[in-house]
Design a protein around this motif. Structure first.
Motif, PDB file in Angstrom:
ATOM      1  N   ASP A  87       0.811  -1.233   0.000  1.00 21.95           N
ATOM      2  CA  ASP A  87       0.000   0.000   0.000  1.00 21.95           C
ATOM      3  C   ASP A  87       0.835   1.270   0.000  1.00 21.95           C
ATOM      4  OD1 ASP A  87      -2.252  -1.429  -0.058  1.00 21.95           O
ATOM      5  OD2 ASP A  87      -2.706  -1.299   2.088  1.00 21.95           O
ATOM      6  N   PHE A  88       1.987   1.234   0.709  1.00 21.59           N
ATOM      7  CA  PHE A  88       2.680   2.513   0.907  1.00 21.59           C
ATOM      8  C   PHE A  88       4.080   2.615   0.287  1.00 21.59           C
ATOM      9  CE2 PHE A  88      -0.479   2.218   4.271  1.00 21.59           C
ATOM     10  CZ  PHE A  88      -1.148   3.413   4.067  1.00 21.59           C
ATOM     11  N   VAL A  89       4.649   1.505  -0.137  1.00 17.55           N
ATOM     12  CA  VAL A  89       5.988   1.579  -0.726  1.00 17.55           C
ATOM     13  C   VAL A  89       5.936   1.324  -2.235  1.00 17.55           C
ATOM     14  CG1 VAL A  89       8.322   0.594  -0.708  1.00 17.55           C
ATOM     15  CG2 VAL A  89       7.087   0.913   1.449  1.00 17.55           C
ATOM     16  N   LYS A  90       5.204   0.273  -2.603  1.00 22.99           N
ATOM     17  CA  LYS A  90       5.135  -0.093  -4.026  1.00 22.99           C
ATOM     18  C   LYS A  90       4.717   1.078  -4.936  1.00 22.99           C
ATOM     19  CE  LYS A  90       3.304  -3.581  -7.126  1.00 22.99           C
ATOM     20  NZ  LYS A  90       2.295  -4.597  -7.373  1.00 22.99           N
ATOM     21  N   PRO A  91       3.725   1.906  -4.495  1.00 23.62           N
ATOM     22  CA  PRO A  91       3.311   3.003  -5.392  1.00 23.62           C
ATOM     23  C   PRO A  91       4.467   3.902  -5.820  1.00 23.62           C
ATOM     24  CG  PRO A  91       1.754   2.782  -3.600  1.00 23.62           C
ATOM     25  CD  PRO A  91       2.884   1.839  -3.295  1.00 23.62           C
ATOM     26  N   PHE A  92       5.479   4.065  -4.955  1.00 27.70           N
ATOM     27  CA  PHE A  92       6.594   4.936  -5.347  1.00 27.70           C
ATOM     28  C   PHE A  92       7.424   4.285  -6.458  1.00 27.70           C
ATOM     29  CE2 PHE A  92       5.356   6.452  -1.187  1.00 27.70           C
ATOM     30  CZ  PHE A  92       5.254   7.811  -1.452  1.00 27.70           C
ATOM     31  N   GLY A  93       7.523   2.957  -6.402  1.00 25.83           N
ATOM     32  CA  GLY A  93       8.204   2.240  -7.479  1.00 25.83           C
ATOM     33  C   GLY A  93       7.415   2.377  -8.779  1.00 25.83           C
ATOM     34  N   SER A  94       6.092   2.238  -8.658  1.00 20.20           N
ATOM     35  CA  SER A  94       5.255   2.353  -9.864  1.00 20.20           C
ATOM     36  C   SER A  94       5.356   3.756 -10.452  1.00 20.20           C
ATOM     37  CB  SER A  94       3.790   2.055  -9.544  1.00 20.20           C
ATOM     38  OG  SER A  94       3.700   0.835  -8.858  1.00 20.20           O
ATOM     39  N   ILE A  95       5.405   4.753  -9.573  1.00 19.50           N
ATOM     40  CA  ILE A  95       5.509   6.138 -10.076  1.00 19.50           C
ATOM     41  C   ILE A  95       6.816   6.295 -10.856  1.00 19.50           C
ATOM     42  CG2 ILE A  95       5.843   8.557  -9.391  1.00 19.50           C
ATOM     43  CD1 ILE A  95       3.938   8.010  -7.033  1.00 19.50           C
ATOM     44  N   PHE A  96       7.897   5.727 -10.326  1.00 21.69           N
ATOM     45  CA  PHE A  96       9.198   5.833 -10.996  1.00 21.69           C
ATOM     46  C   PHE A  96       9.123   5.236 -12.418  1.00 21.69           C
ATOM     47  CE2 PHE A  96      13.502   3.890 -11.662  1.00 21.69           C
ATOM     48  CZ  PHE A  96      14.165   5.078 -11.918  1.00 21.69           C
ATOM     49  N   ILE A  97       8.522   4.043 -12.509  1.00 23.72           N
ATOM     50  CA  ILE A  97       8.410   3.419 -13.839  1.00 23.72           C
ATOM     51  C   ILE A  97       7.512   4.262 -14.744  1.00 23.72           C
ATOM     52  CG2 ILE A  97       7.580   1.394 -15.118  1.00 23.72           C
ATOM     53  CD1 ILE A  97       8.402  -0.365 -12.974  1.00 23.72           C
ATOM     54  N   ASP A  98       6.389   4.742 -14.171  1.00 25.57           N
ATOM     55  CA  ASP A  98       5.465   5.532 -14.995  1.00 25.57           C
ATOM     56  C   ASP A  98       6.139   6.777 -15.554  1.00 25.57           C
ATOM     57  OD1 ASP A  98       3.498   3.741 -14.622  1.00 25.57           O
ATOM     58  OD2 ASP A  98       2.451   4.845 -13.031  1.00 25.57           O
ATOM     59  N   VAL A  99       6.928   7.446 -14.701  1.00 25.63           N
ATOM     60  CA  VAL A  99       7.555   8.689 -15.165  1.00 25.63           C
ATOM     61  C   VAL A  99       8.559   8.382 -16.281  1.00 25.63           C
ATOM     62  CG1 VAL A  99       8.944  10.664 -14.472  1.00 25.63           C
ATOM     63  CG2 VAL A  99       7.195   9.813 -12.948  1.00 25.63           C
ATOM     64  N   LEU A 100       9.290   7.278 -16.131  1.00 27.79           N
ATOM     65  CA  LEU A 100      10.233   6.901 -17.200  1.00 27.79           C
ATOM     66  C   LEU A 100       9.485   6.583 -18.491  1.00 27.79           C
ATOM     67  CD1 LEU A 100      12.832   4.581 -15.416  1.00 27.79           C
ATOM     68  CD2 LEU A 100      13.289   6.769 -16.526  1.00 27.79           C
ATOM     69  N   LYS A 101       8.366   5.856 -18.347  1.00 28.65           N
ATOM     70  CA  LYS A 101       7.609   5.494 -19.547  1.00 28.65           C
ATOM     71  C   LYS A 101       6.991   6.734 -20.190  1.00 28.65           C
ATOM     72  CE  LYS A 101       5.125   1.859 -18.079  1.00 28.65           C
ATOM     73  NZ  LYS A 101       4.459   0.604 -17.942  1.00 28.65           N
ATOM     74  N   MET A 102       6.583   7.680 -19.330  1.00 30.89           N
ATOM     75  CA  MET A 102       5.964   8.904 -19.817  1.00 30.89           C
ATOM     76  C   MET A 102       6.933   9.670 -20.731  1.00 30.89           C
ATOM     77  SD  MET A 102       6.199  12.395 -18.788  1.00 30.89           S
ATOM     78  CE  MET A 102       6.756  12.455 -17.119  1.00 30.89           C
ATOM     79  N   ILE A 103       8.226   9.582 -20.382  1.00 28.23           N
ATOM     80  CA  ILE A 103       9.217  10.348 -21.130  1.00 28.23           C
ATOM     81  C   ILE A 103       9.675   9.601 -22.393  1.00 28.23           C
ATOM     82  CG2 ILE A 103      11.489   9.606 -20.238  1.00 28.23           C
ATOM     83  CD1 ILE A 103      10.380  13.084 -19.755  1.00 28.23           C
ATOM     84  N   ALA A 104       9.425   8.285 -22.443  1.00 28.51           N
ATOM     85  CA  ALA A 104      10.013   7.479 -23.529  1.00 28.51           C
ATOM     86  C   ALA A 104       9.483   7.877 -24.912  1.00 28.51           C
ATOM     87  CB  ALA A 104       9.766   5.993 -23.272  1.00 28.51           C
TER      88      ALA A 104
END
Ligand code: ASP
Length: 432
Positions: free
Chosen positions: A33-50
């Motif tokens: 609930d509280f740690v995984k979302p930060f990992g997902s955000i990191f991947i999302d931001v990288l994908k957003m820029i790709a």
């Protein structure tokens, strides 16, 4: 601290936090609930820029070539070297799996246990693969072309379509006199600079992002008993990938470019660590581009062309894994594969890796096609499910390292390999 050490620290802390959390009944819930979302955000931001990165850098890179014959030379060399490294990787995989024969260590009982535990997951993967297989023989070619540029660019799964449009657009720019298109060129040039700066900023969060991803992975991974049964198989894959990443790529790079192993690893390691943590070459692409350009000295003209294409079609780690997994499953089911069948695997694993999307688990979906072609039971997928995620992480590292190596080779061959612009991370942020 150098960026790769920061990321490694993040990974170690992530694994420790995950390992501590599983000791408590409430621990995994908190992590998810509280740690995984930060990992997902990191991947999302990288994908957003790709996607914007591919568009801006390819258009800019191609228009810089200034003449079509240069583009054709670059294209032929890139595809040629990519194919050679992929076929080599499959051959390495086949050699290892035939010598170690990990499938013979799986007992009948373990096989049934694994099929019972992962049969349903395996079926879902088979269904996904069936959609690819049911299409006509020229469907992959048809899929290269978008009917609408905006809808293509709106889906990260359509990277190849966007690459084709960007190359097409770049060719248009080359064919027009500079006077007429200089504003357009300047625009894409500037856009490219902004995106590269954003990648620098995103990388500041990398240690936290990968830490969160690994903590979540630890609490979500399956039980250790099943891992042990699959240890020999996993070892074969890891051995093959380690050979490619630790020996083959740096050696080829050293022979053809004269740069040292440590130069290569210092330059590329942050991209390797991000690849490991995200299991996605597409998400890692922005980092791979930034590292090869600024730390390995490959000219932007080359990185902008070679790397986006590599991230989508050059997957040496995936092809090596597919070869080992196919033969492992055959061995576990007591099937003997003839030399002819194994040569068939060289071809299908090469094509299947080209067709695999640059996202987590894509290699496993395409493995179904390799299995079907070689007459190996597809249900065998259930055998390897439990360890697929860690192996996916490792093969993504090989995929990304292969792309970076080829970009250096191609750059050297067209005299576009120079000294890195940024020698160390701190140069981005001078102390004043
Ligand atoms: N995850 C891999 C990649 O993105 C593909 C695979 O599943 O092998 O490179």
């Amino acid at each position: 601290m150098a960026l790769h050490w920061q990321i490694i620290t993040g990974m170690v802390v992530g694994v420790l936090v995950g390992a501590i959390a599983v000791q408590f009944s409430w621990g995994p819930g908190i992590i998810i609930d509280f740690v995984k979302p930060f990992g997902s955000i990191f991947i999302d931001v990288l994908k957003m820029i790709a996607m914007p990165l591919i568009i801006a850098s390819l258009i800019k890179g191609i228009s810089d070539l200034q003449d079509i014959s240069k583009l054709s030379i670059l294209g032929k060399r890139t595809i040629g070297i990519y194919l050679i490294t992929t076929v080599f990787a499959v051959t390495v995989g086949l050699s290892i799996v035939n010598v170690i024969q990990p499938g013979k260590t799986i007992t009948e009982e373990t096989r049934e246990q694994l099929v019972a535990a992962y049969g349903a997951d395996a079926e879902r993967t088979q269904q996904l693969a069936a959609e690819t297989r049911d299409a006509g023989p020229l469907q992959p070619l048809e899929d290269l072309f978008a009917e609408n540029i905006f809808s293509a660019a709106a889906d990260n799964g359509n990277m190849l379509q966007v690459i084709i449009v960007a190359i097409f657009f770049g060719i248009g720019l080359i064919l027009l006199p500079n006077e007429k298109v200089k504003t357009v060129k300047h625009f894409f040039d500037g856009l490219n600079e902004v995106i590269l700066k954003l990648i620098d900023l995103i990388m500041l969060a990398a240690p936290y992002g990968v830490g969160a991803l690994l903590a979540a992975l630890v609490v979500e991974s399956p039980s250790v008993d099943i891992f042990v049964a699959l240890l020999w198989y996993a070892l074969c894959v890891v051995l093959g990938l380690a050979f490619m990443v630790g020996i083959f790529y740096p050696l080829v790079m050293k022979i053809f470019t004269g740069k040292s192993f440590s130069f290569f690893f210092k330059g590329i390691s942050p991209a390797q660590l991000v690849a490991f943590s995200t299991s996605s070459s597409a998400a890692t692409l922005p980092v791979t581009m930034e590292r090869t350009e600024e730390h390995l000295g490959v000219d932007r003209e080359v990185t902008s062309f070679v790397l986006p294409i590599g991230a989508t079609i050059n997957m040496d780690g995936t092809s090596l894994y597919q070869a080992i997994a196919a033969v492992f499953i055959a061995q576990a089911f007591g099937l003997e594969l003839s030399i002819g069948a194994q040569l068939g695997i060289v071809i299908t694993a090469t094509l299947a890796s080209i067709g695999s999307a640059a996202v987590p688990s894509a290699g496993m979906v395409m493995l179904v096609i390799v299995l079907a072609q070689a007459g190996i039971p597809e249900a065998g997928l259930a055998l390897i499910f439990a360890v697929d995620r860690p192996l996916d992480m490792c093969r993504t590292v090989a995929n990304v390292t292969g792309d970076a190596t080829v970009s250096m080779l191609v750059a050297k061959s067209v005299d576009k390999l120079g000294d890195p612009k940024v020698k160390n991370w701190d140069d981005h942020y001078p102390s004043e």
